[in-house]
Design an enzyme around this catalytic site. Structure first.
Site, mmCIF file in Angstrom:
data_model
loop_
_atom_site.group_PDB
_atom_site.id
_atom_site.type_symbol
_atom_site.label_atom_id
_atom_site.label_comp_id
_atom_site.label_asym_id
_atom_site.label_seq_id
_atom_site.Cartn_x
_atom_site.Cartn_y
_atom_site.Cartn_z
ATOM 1 N N CYS A 2 0.857 -1.182 0.000
ATOM 2 C CA CYS A 2 0.000 0.000 0.000
ATOM 3 C C CYS A 2 0.892 1.230 0.000
ATOM 4 O O CYS A 2 2.096 1.138 0.217
ATOM 5 C CB CYS A 2 -0.910 0.028 1.226
ATOM 6 N N GLY A 28 -1.227 0.742 -4.859
ATOM 7 C CA GLY A 28 -2.552 0.240 -4.515
ATOM 8 C C GLY A 28 -3.635 0.917 -5.317
ATOM 9 O O GLY A 28 -3.697 2.143 -5.361
ATOM 10 N N ASN A 101 0.936 0.094 5.849
ATOM 11 C CA ASN A 101 1.399 -0.679 4.704
ATOM 12 C C ASN A 101 2.130 -1.899 5.230
ATOM 13 O O ASN A 101 3.088 -1.763 5.998
ATOM 14 C CB ASN A 101 2.350 0.157 3.829
ATOM 15 N N GLY A 102 1.693 -3.084 4.842
ATOM 16 C CA GLY A 102 2.369 -4.291 5.288
ATOM 17 C C GLY A 102 1.392 -5.385 5.652
ATOM 18 O O GLY A 102 0.217 -5.372 5.255
ATOM 19 N N TYR A 257 10.146 -4.697 -8.466
ATOM 20 C CA TYR A 257 8.860 -4.402 -9.095
ATOM 21 C C TYR A 257 8.055 -3.298 -8.432
ATOM 22 O O TYR A 257 7.511 -2.421 -9.106
ATOM 23 C CB TYR A 257 8.018 -5.689 -9.117
ATOM 24 N N THR A 303 8.111 -1.875 -15.879
ATOM 25 C CA THR A 303 9.161 -2.009 -14.870
ATOM 26 C C THR A 303 10.428 -2.686 -15.384
ATOM 27 O O THR A 303 11.478 -2.553 -14.769
ATOM 28 C CB THR A 303 8.636 -2.779 -13.645
ATOM 29 N N ASP A 365 11.263 -9.408 -18.506
ATOM 30 C CA ASP A 365 10.294 -8.938 -17.524
ATOM 31 C C ASP A 365 10.981 -8.825 -16.175
ATOM 32 O O ASP A 365 12.044 -9.420 -15.954
ATOM 33 C CB ASP A 365 9.103 -9.886 -17.428
#
Length: 491
Positions: A2, A28, A101-102, A257, A303, A365
């Protein structure tokens, strides 16, 4: 995974919080929220959807105050509905708005403790609500009418003693200020920023430094593992290490990423780390296939562009853009269901046939998780006319679930789980497949900061820095499976 932001300013902060969330949106897409404090009252707006969809002009006008926090949500634990949009709020003690976040790995134990010992009811399945109530309880038992930084840091130390997992948090304590803290291992990122204004110094804490760039804040430093930072409404900053002895192990998948390339995490440029990933992957390819027949390197946007560019340069072959990305489709990695992910790949990417026709292409990728996207992209390259389709991953095989805030699926849904490289190659349909070695990935990131000795690389290695029992992993496997998520959505 998040995005969080907290600001204590000298002027209205709602617009700054909104702007910060828009550049943290990649963390998010499920829900967003902002809470502000005007010196008398908390103002809160949250809801499902992208930041731009949650907040209208009237909402922004009503979010008054010189201090506040914001959150954009990607569900890793709990339900996928608006009830779990953050920030959360409890009115006692003082009134606390909270964003996180987590992910915690002892949620059920803490839920029981909350009910049986702390006499607090947890109304959602979110571990964020549990963290908020632990913090509220530990502040409550300080039994002080006038809260000081010392009491706050004691409360955070107690949170660290009880909570187990990866977490970065911001809390707005009404009448006092902004509290930010990070788990003892520093798994999830959290950075401190400041800016000087004619009215005085302003402070902010955020998941990534890129949030500061748009606001004109200067990145000061990463908040240390186990550290708490308190910024009073008067602008005074205090900090303390509230947990000692844990191994500092930031999440390495942030560099692969999750994070934006223009962010700095742990004094390491995400962009430069990805450049080094490409160089190291090229070295492995040259060891394994010194006489390769690759005509061009094509990244899977976005990415992998950075690592793909240095990979192509080291191989001495052209770097080409072979796919055009529809920027109005979200990140397929965090789509809620397999069916939606499958449909989204074709909507999201369209090949440029001239870059594939009669060529041997190496697709690059950042990682391969479920293999769904990779398989479809390989097929798209063949349909566009490629003679041979090789595939390279800038990260090692993802074989294990992540338990610290990234919704890596159930092991059975990970394409690398229980498969050899050759079996994975057959599954995604490539003519050849090469993965980054874990040691090379670690070196690529750590080269930016000699003080980084350890990482949370659990999704690659199966080593969990906090320790994880098998029963928790079994429960997690069911909770994160696409089947379980579909059942929750239809309930």
């Amino acid at each position: 995974m998040c995005g969080i932001i907290g600001i204590v300013g000298k002027t209205e902060v709602a617009t700054a919080l909104y702007d910060a969330l828009t550049v943290l949106q990649h963390r998010g897409q499920d829900a967003a929220g902002i809470a502000t404090y005007d010196g008398r009252k908390l103002h809160l707006r949250r809801g499902p959807g992208l930041v731009r969809d949650v907040f209208g002009t009237r909402d922004m006008q009503e979010l008054r105050g010189h201090a506040g926090i914001g959150h954009c949500r990607y569900p890793t634990a709990g339900a996928e509905d608006s009830e779990e949009a953050q920030p959360f709020y409890v009115n006692s003690p003082y009134g606390i708005a909270f964003a996180h976040n987590g992910n915690l790995i002892n949620t059920e134990q803490l839920r029981r403790e909350m009910f049986e010992n702390d006499r607090r009811h947890i109304n959602t399945d979110s571990d964020s609500e549990i963290l908020l109530n632990i913090l509220a309880h530990e502040l409550q038992i300080q039994e002080r009418h006038a809260l000081t930084a010392d009491e706050l840091f004691k409360a955070v130390a107690a949170v660290h003693a009880r909570a187990k997992g990866g977490y970065a948090c911001v809390a707005m304590i009404l009448g006092y200020g902004l509290l930010a803290f990070r788990d003892p291992h520093g798994i999830r990122p959290l950075v401190l920023g400041e800016r000087d204004t004619p009215e005085g110094k302003e402070y902010a804490c955020a998941s990534e430094s890129v949030a500061f760039d748009i606001l004109g804040f200067k990145r000061v430093r990463d908040i240390a593992p186990g550290e708490a930072v308190f910024i009073g409404l008067d602008g005074k900053l205090s900090s303390r290490r509230c947990a000692e002895g844990a191994v500092h192990a930031p999440c390495i998948f942030e560099y692969v990423y999750l994070a934006r390339p223009d962010s700095m995490i742990e004094d390491v440029s995400v962009y430069k780390a990805r450049l080094r990933m490409g160089e190291k992957l090229a070295a492995k390819i040259l060891r394994e296939r010194p006489e390769h027949d690759i005509d061009s390197v094509i990244p899977i946007p976005d990415t992998s562009r950075t690592s793909g560019s240095t990979l192509a340069a080291a191989l001495g072959v052209p770097f080409r853009e072979g796919f055009v990305k529809n920027r109005y489709i979200g990140r397929t990695f965090i789509m809620p269901g397999q069916g939606q992910r499958v449909r989204s790949v074709r909507r999201k990417l369209n090949p440029i046939p001239l870059e594939f026709r009669n060529k041997n292409v190496l697709l690059v990728d950042d990682s391969i998780v479920r293999g769904t996207t990779s398989r479809q992209i390989v097929q798209m390259a063949r349909e566009a006319g490629a003679k041979k389709v090789y595939f390279a991953s800038a990260a090692p095989p993802v074989r294990y679930p992540n338990v610290y805030g990234i919704d890596m699926p159930a092991p059975a849904e990970l394409v690398a789980h229980g498969r050899t490289i050759e079996e994975i190659r057959e599954t995604i349909g490539a003519d050849w497949l090469v993965y980054q070695d874990l040691d090379d990935l670690i070196d690529a990131v750590a080269e930016g900061n000699e003080n980084l000795k350890h990482f949370d690389d659990s999704c690659f290695s199966g080593r969990y820095v906090t320790g994880v029992d098998t029963e928790y992993l079994r429960q997690l496997e069911f909770a994160r499976s696409d089947e379980a998520k579909a059942q929750r959505r239809s309930a």
